[in-house]
Motif scaffolding. Structure first.
Motif, short mmCIF file in Angstrom:
data_model
loop_
_atom_site.label_atom_id
_atom_site.label_comp_id
_atom_site.label_asym_id
_atom_site.label_seq_id
_atom_site.Cartn_x
_atom_site.Cartn_y
_atom_site.Cartn_z
N GLN A 82 0.83 -1.20 0.00
CA GLN A 82 0.00 0.00 0.00
C GLN A 82 0.86 1.25 0.00
O GLN A 82 0.51 2.26 -0.63
N THR A 83 2.02 1.19 0.66
CA THR A 83 2.93 2.33 0.64
C THR A 83 3.40 2.60 -0.78
O THR A 83 3.40 3.74 -1.26
N ALA A 84 3.81 1.53 -1.48
CA ALA A 84 4.28 1.68 -2.87
C ALA A 84 3.15 2.19 -3.77
O ALA A 84 3.37 3.05 -4.64
N LEU A 85 1.94 1.65 -3.60
CA LEU A 85 0.82 2.06 -4.44
C LEU A 85 0.43 3.51 -4.20
O LEU A 85 0.06 4.23 -5.13
N ILE A 86 0.48 3.96 -2.95
CA ILE A 86 0.16 5.36 -2.65
C ILE A 86 1.17 6.29 -3.33
O ILE A 86 0.79 7.31 -3.92
N VAL A 87 2.45 5.92 -3.29
CA VAL A 87 3.48 6.72 -3.98
C VAL A 87 3.20 6.74 -5.48
O VAL A 87 3.22 7.79 -6.12
N LEU A 88 2.92 5.58 -6.04
CA LEU A 88 2.69 5.47 -7.48
C LEU A 88 1.44 6.26 -7.90
O LEU A 88 1.46 6.98 -8.90
N MET A 89 0.36 6.13 -7.14
CA MET A 89 -0.86 6.87 -7.46
C MET A 89 -0.62 8.37 -7.42
O MET A 89 -1.09 9.11 -8.31
N ALA A 90 0.09 8.83 -6.40
CA ALA A 90 0.36 10.27 -6.28
C ALA A 90 1.14 10.77 -7.49
O ALA A 90 0.82 11.82 -8.06
N GLN A 91 2.17 10.02 -7.92
CA GLN A 91 2.99 10.47 -9.04
C GLN A 91 2.30 10.27 -10.38
O GLN A 91 2.71 10.85 -11.38
N ALA A 92 1.23 9.45 -10.40
CA ALA A 92 0.41 9.35 -11.61
C ALA A 92 -0.60 10.49 -11.68
O ALA A 92 -1.28 10.65 -12.69
N GLY A 93 -0.71 11.27 -10.58
CA GLY A 93 -1.58 12.44 -10.58
C GLY A 93 -2.91 12.23 -9.90
O GLY A 93 -3.82 13.05 -10.05
N CYS A 94 -3.07 11.15 -9.15
CA CYS A 94 -4.34 10.83 -8.50
C CYS A 94 -4.27 11.13 -7.01
O CYS A 94 -3.19 11.08 -6.40
#
Length: 863
Positions: free
Chosen positions: A629-641
């Motif tokens: 979930q930590t990795a996904l939150i980082v990825l979502m943020a940098q995808a603009g979500c």
């Protein structure tokens, strides 16, 4: 005909030849044997003046797409050989020729394409000068190219780019083929790979291909000036497309050059382990991050969503532009609703542009384009009035396509047929010649339309009917029981089981008038439609730019919809190395658990005091969920979500690495542990200060002491003074928690457990400190392992713990810096410790012997 077949097949010996014979595509000889086996078709034969019958199988031409799709998905090329002349107007042999070669990366038929996925053909090049990559989707007209002329890991960089775009087919040069090791390009990417001959890679061949596609447009305008490797690579790509598509590709209007590093790099293991677009086990979208976020309304938006999740941004300013746009939509529900409702009516005109350019668009495609362009003015107006810069940019990118809308409105009927050569396409009033032809047969058609009723009344035959088919034309049909009532002037035309069909001289005259005129009408309508298609083809670039804006808007609206509905929050994204998440949640798992049951957790990391989080605790308690979930939150943020938490500060990550779970590659003789170590080596070789590393159970695939040694050293490597890399490290080696005392940056976390009366409850809460045990026997009980086995296991566990094996390992590894005493091996004078060490053959020491030696040495040192 067979001589004609052999001649054509000789030019396409690497393809399966679909040879058009009337209403069928036929395959012969080895092609027939292969296809009949692959597609479970009946294998027959054809006598053709040869000593043996030619093996043969075939498929109906109107259903060919489904058969071609199956062959292409298996990796075969299919050459489509058509009749180039009308058999009815040709004396002797009909001229035939290949009009298209369909390969995995050059599919254009809508029936073969997946609506929400791109279908990329890539051209990859590697040499001592560097590497380059070009890729395109000819169904949408996208064309990208890049190159890199330095770096030690060019092959890995190339593989990561191919994985990112999920290429279906890759063209490579000989040197790149030679650079493959045990992991080949097709194994590493899942694409079908072809090695192209050296002549394709000449500078002249490449520039000729570029000039053939883009005309007089300069290399500077294409972003290729001075980029020699990129020129070679894109030249090979275009040459291959010319050979397979047999036409100029008008949908490829521009070439976009990009720099590697503008986006977060995600390797295949990370995309798989984080389940971005499909789940690990059943390979479906449901249960993936895409399943949660993809609330797009258009096929274009669906493809863009996949693209943004596979290539998050690395630039904080660009990321915040997207986040601000999402924030604007979340805070203005009325605007969001208006945009979404408009997007629901917009057709996939990105791919429609490709069909127009290739001459495959029909009347229904034109109506879809007309309907879609009708919503563009309102979208442009709504976006231009917002305060978000990105939304305003998208508004400016949406072209004024009212001329396209009005032209289609004026020419094409509201409900056109699927075919374009059988009339019924063009509105009245568009062509005086066409209107005159239609008027000339109006009376004859009315006469034929009224013939059935008038003949029933005249003859008294109530079961008489008037019909038409392509073979016999118009006819009058009378049932067998009424044949004796047929008038004398009826001329028998066809005998049926239940009756007879007749014609009359007057009906034949009207038929001739109608059919001759309709042939002219159909041809004229087709010519008018072709002219319209060419006219709209001049707007291809505007349509593509508009479709790109609509796709991006669709993703932003989907982000806003999900964020508002699920309570996501806007993260702060900056260039720091901090990672702070309050009450973070796993975006997928919280949607599959009962409402309110998901336990949120905090995460804090930085580059100094807390770069390495060592997480211990039981299986099934949530360690992997927390890390992912930590990795996904980082990825979502940098995808603009927006992200699932109360608040978040994300210091931009250039790469996310994951090593999770056990897998092997038996086909290449690679054990589970070898695969684990290979993935770990790749991570350690490529991770940098801005990376985020997720490691789960490193070292568990080998013996306890080997594994612990590797895990221990991995933590030290990732947490050294010069280069601390943000890492989440889950382990069952509780001995490693001692590193918190001796290594700066290491912090222990564990998953809380409630234990009472021999029963335990996993609380799924991450708390400071280390776990005291793993509760493996309890997890085995939950899984249904037989009770007798569990009882024996508990007894054995107690025995091993009493023997104190854990303390031995602690003595070996967990020493504080101030407790270490060094003795010079070359010190003079008698020393029992040195004498013992000098006797050892250190290359032959086994783990068990090492423990015994350490115990002996400890006794000596104590003395």
């Amino acid at each position: 005909m067979m001589e004609q077949y052999k001649s054509i097949k000789a030019d396409y010996d690497d393809s399966i030849l679909f040879f058009r014979l009337g209403d069928f595509y036929e395959m012969f000889f080895e092609d027939a044997k292969l296809v009949s086996r692959l597609l479970e078709l009946t294998l027959t034969g054809k006598s053709c003046g040869m000593e043996e019958r030619a093996p043969m199988c075939g498929v109906p031409f109107h259903a060919a797409d489904s058969y071609i799709e199956k062959l292409v998905r298996m990796g075969y090329k299919v050459a489509i050989c058509e009749q180039l002349e009308d058999p009815a107007e040709t004396k002797g042999m009909v001229k035939r020729g290949v009009v298209q070669v369909v390969t995995p990366g050059t599919v254009t038929s809508g029936a073969m394409l997946r609506e929400n996925e791109n279908n990329y053909l890539a051209s990859a090049f590697l040499s001592k000068e560097g590497m380059a990559l070009a890729y395109c989707d000819i169904s949408t007209g996208e064309l990208y190219v890049t190159e890199k002329d330095y770096g030690a890991n060019l092959f890995e960089d190339l593989i990561n780019q191919l994985v990112r775009i999920d290429a279906r087919e890759v063209l490579i040069n000989q040197q790149l083929e030679d650079a493959q090791g045990e992991g080949t390009i097709d194994d590493l990417t899942g694409a079908f790979v072809h090695t192209m001959p050296d002549p394709y890679y000449s500078k002249k061949a490449a520039t000729d291909a570029i000039r053939a596609q883009f005309g007089d447009v300069s290399l500077t305008a294409l972003g290729l000036e001075g980029r020699e490797l990129a020129i070679l690579t894109i030249g090979v790509l275009l040459s291959y497309l010319f050979e397979t598509q047999k036409q100029n590709l008008e949908q490829l209007t521009n070439c976009r050059y990009y720099e590697i590093g503008n986006h977060m790099t995600l390797d295949k293991a990370t995309i798989r382990n984080l389940e971005l677009t499909e789940t690990l086990y059943d390979k479906t979208t449901r249960g993936s991050l895409l399943w949660v976020l993809d609330k797009t309304s258009t096929a274009m938006g669906g493809r863009k969503m996949r693209q943004w999740l596979r290539e998050p941004l690395n630039d904080a300013a660009e990321i915040n532009q997207r986040l601000t746009a999402v924030e604007t939509l979340v805070e203005d529900p009325l605007l969001l609703n208006n945009l979404v409702e408009a997007l629901k009516h917009i057709y996939d005109f990105e791919r429609l542009a490709g069909r127009i350019a290739s001459g495959n668009a029909n009347g229904k495609d034109m109506i879809a384009l007309r309907n879609s362009t009708g919503y563009l003015p309102d979208l442009r107006s709504d976006l231009a009035n917002t305060g978000a810069p990105l939304l305003q940019q998208l508004a400016a990118q949406i072209a004024d396509l009212s001329p396209v809308h009005d032209r289609i409105q004026d020419m094409i009927v509201e409900e056109p047929p699927y075919t374009v050569k059988e009339g019924g396409l063009i509105r009245n009033g568009c062509s005086a010649e066409l209107d005159d032809l239609k008027d000339s047969i109006k009376d004859a058609k009315q006469w034929i339309a009224g013939l059935e009723n008038s003949e029933k009344e005249r003859t008294g035959i109530q079961h008489l009917k008037v019909g038409y088919n392509k073979v016999f034309g118009y006819y009058i049909e009378i049932s067998r029981s009424n044949l004796d009532m047929a008038p004398e002037e009826y001329v028998r035309k066809q005998t049926l089981v239940g009756g007879e069909r007749f014609i009359t001289p007057e009906l034949k005259e009207k038929e001739s008038l109608v059919l001759n005129a309709e042939t002219k009408i159909n041809k004229l309508e087709y010519d008018l439609f072709t002219e319209l298609r060419k006219e709209i083809g001049t707007h291809i670039r505007e349509i593509q730019e508009t479709s790109a804006a609509i796709a991006a808007l669709d993703v932003l609206c989907a982000y806003a919809t999900v964020s508002g509905r699920l309570g996501y929050t806007k993260p702060v994204v900056d260039d720091s190395l901090k990672l702070e998440i309050r009450s973070g949640r796993h975006p997928v798992i919280e949607q599959t658990t009962e409402q309110g049951m998901f336990v949120a957790n905090d995460t804090y990391m930085d580059e100094e005091k807390q770069s390495m989080l060592i997480i211990t605790g039981p299986n099934m308690a949530g360690k992997s969920t927390y890390m992912r979930q930590t990795a996904l939150i980082v990825l979502m943020a940098q995808a603009g979500c927006f992200v699932p938490c109360e608040s978040a500060r994300i210091g931009v990550c250039d790469r996310i690495f994951t090593r999770i779970g056990a897998s092997d590659n038996l086909a290449q003789g690679q054990s589970t542990f070898f695969v684990e170590m290979s993935e770990l080596a790749y991570i350690l070789r490529n991770a940098g200060p801005r990376s985020l590393v997720i490691l789960d159970e490193i070292g568990r695939g080998t013996s306890t002491y080997d594994g612990l040694s590797i895990a221990w050293s991995t933590v030290e490597y990732l947490c050294n003074e010069k280069n601390r890399i943000r890492t989440l490290f889950a382990t069952h080696y509780h001995e490693m928690t001692a590193l918190e005392e001796s290594l700066r940056g290491v912090v222990n976390l564990n998953v809380d457990v409630s234990e009472s009366g021999g029963n335990i409850v996993f609380l799924h809460k991450i708390v400071p400190g280390s776990a005291s045990r793993s509760y493996g026997v309890h997890v085995a009980r939950l899984a249904g392992v037989p009770e007798q086995l569990l009882s024996n296991a508990e007894n054995k566990l107690t025995q091993l713990e009493n023997e104190g094996r854990g303390s031995r390992v602690e003595q070996a590894f967990a020493r504080k810096e101030e407790d270490v005493q060094q003795i010079s091996f070359f010190a003079e004078g008698p020393n029992p410790v040195l004498e013992q060490l000098r006797k050892l053959d250190l290359m032959e020491v086994t783990p068990s012997k090492a423990i015994a030696i350490l115990e002996d040495l400890k006794e000596m040192l104590d003395d």
